[in-house]
Design an enzyme around this catalytic site. Structure first.
Site, PDB file in Angstrom:
ATOM      1  CG  ASP A 224      18.667  -3.808  39.718  1.00 59.39           C
ATOM      2  OD1 ASP A 224      19.129  -5.021  40.047  1.00 59.39           O
ATOM      3  OD2 ASP A 224      18.905  -3.002  40.233  1.00 59.39           O
ATOM      4  CG  ASP A 248      13.216 -15.216  29.214  1.00 60.60           C
ATOM      5  OD1 ASP A 248      13.087 -15.895  27.909  1.00 60.60           O
ATOM      6  OD2 ASP A 248      12.528 -14.762  28.683  1.00 60.60           O
TER       7      ASP A 248
END
Ligand code: IPM
Ligand code: MG
Length: 358
Positions: A224, A248
């Protein structure tokens, strides 16, 4: 020795950008003595339509036999409602898995000529040069068990499993340490070790490997925070190593820093250096067939193919400089356009690169 290159154009803009990339390869063969043999195979939606399977056996066999693969893009709304194993994406995932292409290299480089096209201020992105090393054949993309069921309460339930064993982590880790060592010697491993057991193992293995690479300094970051840092101060990153799902997501974010995902190539390699090379962008069905797609990501993927699989760094350099010259001359496809530049079609951009290579 003649190198066998398999071209898998796929869907959407895949065929049109591959056409330009193939012209580049043909030019190198004709004018610079590159010894190659080109073949083509179906994949994705195109293969579903022709053979009922996103990766027909004949395509898989051709991919195994090739020395390197140039891949276009797959997917589109026409196939989205199919069962998962009959969707174009399954063809790509099976290729990665069957060929054990575990190491996915996604460079994010800002061309100085395109600083205006970035979503971020020029001073934040100028000089940006990041290499994301994404694990590509494990993690939650492939983890078992996975599926959908009706649970005891009669509710629909679906589940996937994020799992890595230490062998998988070690092989991508070693590749990343080597790449970082050949660059600036800084490696940032991205995980979610504050919450996930699989990430704690990832972090432990990376720390153990660090002892073998004293010239590389290893740091860790939670995913994050990494997403935030990527758009706050991306130049703090040099080489990043991370798992399949996090890679990704982060690689799309990194792509946007460079102005256009239409500029970014990638390489997916097995343990022997055999590779599949593909643009990071997808099939872009909304602009397919209009001749406006940017072929540079596919052409830069050819450069990676030359460098990593064919060991022709000299020719890779030529292709990359040709791209630089085309940008210097003001050629722009629609995705990287600004007010002062002329709009080039897919074919004009490819043609410009080919002319420069001659
Ligand atoms: C990518 C793509 C693929 C992925 C899709 C098309 C399966 O998003 O290469 O990043 O999720 O890996
Ligand atoms: Mg993606």
């Amino acid at each position: 020795m003649t190198a066998r290159i398999l071209v898998m154009p796929g869907d959407g803009v895949g065929p049109e950008i591959c056409r330009e990339a193939v012209r580049v390869l043909e030019t190198l063969a004709h004018d610079h003595g590159l010894d190659i043999e080109l073949e083509e195979a179906l994949v994705g939606g195109a293969a579903i339509d022709a053979a009922g399977d996103p990766l027909p056996e004949s395509s898989l066999v051709a991919a195994r036999e090739a020395d390197a693969i140039l891949f276009g893009a797959i997917g589109g709304p026409a196939w989205d409602s199919q069962p998962r194993d009959k969707r174009p994406e399954s063809g790509l995932l099976r290729l990665r898995s069957e060929l054990e292409l575990f190491a996915n290299l996604r460079p994010a480089i800002l061309y100085p000529q395109l600083a205006y096209a970035s979503a971020l201020k020029p001073e934040i992105v100028s000089g940006l040069d990041i290499m994301i090393v994404r694990e590509l054949t494990g993690g939650i993309y492939f983890g078992k068990p996975a599926g959908t069921l009706t649970n005891d309460q009669g509710h629909r339930e679906a589940f996937n499993t994020m799992r890595y064993d230490e062998v998988e982590i070690e092989r991508i880790g070693r590749r990343a340490f080597e790449i970082a060592g050949a660059r600036n010697g800084r490696l940032c491993s991205v995980d979610k070790a504050n919450v996930l057991d699989v990430s704690q193992l990832w972090r432990d293995v990376m720390n153990e490997l660090a002892a073998d690479y004293p010239q590389v300094s290893l740091t860790h970051m939670y995913v994050d925070n990494a997403a935030m840092q990527m758009v706050r101060a991306p130049k703090q990153f040099d080489t990043v190593v991370t798992g399949n799902l996090f890679g990704d997501i982060l690689s799309d974010a990194a792509a946007m820093l460079t102005g256009s995902i239409g500029m970014l190539p990638s390489a997916s390699m097995d343990r022997h250096g055999k590779g599949m090379y593909e643009p990071v962008h997808g099939s872009a069905p909304d602009i397919a067939g209009q001749g406006v797609a940017n072929p540079l990501a596919a052409i830069l993927s050819v450069a990676m193919l030359l460098r990593y699989s064919l060991k022709r760094g000299d020719l890779a350099d030529k292709v990359e400089s040709a791209v630089g010259y085309a940008l210097d001359r003001g050629l722009r496809t629609r995705d990287i356009m600004d007010h002062e530049t002329q709009v080039a079609s897919t074919q004009e951009m490819g043609g410009a690169i080919v002319d420069m290579l001659r």
